[in-house]
Scaffold this motif. Sequence first.
Motif, PDB file in Angstrom:
ATOM      1  N   SER A 116       0.824  -1.200   0.000  1.00  0.00           N
ATOM      2  CA  SER A 116       0.000   0.000   0.000  1.00  0.00           C
ATOM      3  C   SER A 116       0.868   1.265   0.000  1.00  0.00           C
ATOM      4  CB  SER A 116      -0.935   0.001   1.210  1.00  0.00           C
ATOM      5  OG  SER A 116      -1.822   1.083   1.171  1.00  0.00           O
ATOM      6  N   VAL A 117       1.934   1.253   0.793  1.00  0.00           N
ATOM      7  CA  VAL A 117       2.859   2.394   0.791  1.00  0.00           C
ATOM      8  C   VAL A 117       3.484   2.552  -0.591  1.00  0.00           C
ATOM      9  CG1 VAL A 117       4.991   3.347   1.747  1.00  0.00           C
ATOM     10  CG2 VAL A 117       3.355   2.219   3.255  1.00  0.00           C
ATOM     11  N   TRP A 118       3.962   1.441  -1.153  1.00  0.00           N
ATOM     12  CA  TRP A 118       4.565   1.495  -2.486  1.00  0.00           C
ATOM     13  C   TRP A 118       3.563   2.030  -3.507  1.00  0.00           C
ATOM     14  CZ3 TRP A 118       9.243   1.048  -4.737  1.00  0.00           C
ATOM     15  CH2 TRP A 118       9.257   1.003  -6.133  1.00  0.00           C
ATOM     16  N   GLY A 119       2.329   1.549  -3.431  1.00  0.00           N
ATOM     17  CA  GLY A 119       1.310   1.959  -4.388  1.00  0.00           C
ATOM     18  C   GLY A 119       1.077   3.457  -4.382  1.00  0.00           C
ATOM     19  N   SER A 120       1.065   4.062  -3.197  1.00  0.00           N
ATOM     20  CA  SER A 120       0.859   5.510  -3.126  1.00  0.00           C
ATOM     21  C   SER A 120       2.000   6.255  -3.812  1.00  0.00           C
ATOM     22  CB  SER A 120       0.738   5.962  -1.664  1.00  0.00           C
ATOM     23  OG  SER A 120       1.979   5.851  -0.978  1.00  0.00           O
TER      24      SER A 120
END
Length: 255
Positions: A178-182
């Motif tokens: 999720s962090v990477w996706g942002s």
Amino acid sequence: MRDAPSQIRTPRTGELVAAKLRKRIITGDLRDGDEIPPEPELLAEFGVSRPSIRDAFRILETEGLIRIRRGRFGGATVLRPNAQSAAYHLGLALQAEGTTMADLAEARGLLEPLCAALCAGHAERERIADELDAVIDSSDPSAGDSSDFTADALRFHTAIVDRCGSTTLRLLAGALESVWGSQERRWALEARDAGRYPSVEDQRAVNRAHRAVVRHIRAGRAEQAQRAMAAHLHTSQTYVSPGEIAVDVVTQPAG
């Protein structure tokens, strides 16, 4: 010589009420999206003051366990903890540490291939492979549109993590994903505006790499699935994480 007596802090009444409500949320007695009982009911149940109830709400809101609606039709809604809610706090910690995108990519490159291997070893790997193929099928038409393609590609990676079969790894890798996706979504907007988003052929190559991972999962080849995912991430992440760019979850992308 006797040690000085340690000081034992008595919890505030609001903390005690928060602890009881927190337990109901975590155990599932109060489910995601449920309304917390209205203030009059809580006052009657706990026999405390209005300020104590409001203190409990502030504590739970700070922990991300409820969303408070203020005003005439106010109230509180349960937000059950998940990988996405954990991701925000993880992202803040990573940013506070000055973590680089390269560092984040390295961690993702370790955990996600392991998730792919677990999918290949899963008793229901055929069903998992069907679901992953469906995700890839939905992304084929979006090739050429940076926003849609990036969202679809990220959805594939999230699906791998979600289906790995390990609750702990799903939550850990899911928060990281999720962090990477942002960060990747922000990169996609910037790359699109600068005219340097990967070509349609490069996008189709991403889908081919995804399909190769799925073939290994379907055949139960865990080691090959892990290697294929690691190779794909090594290639694709270089677009998003060049140099020493820092993780930034505070700045909101524009457009």
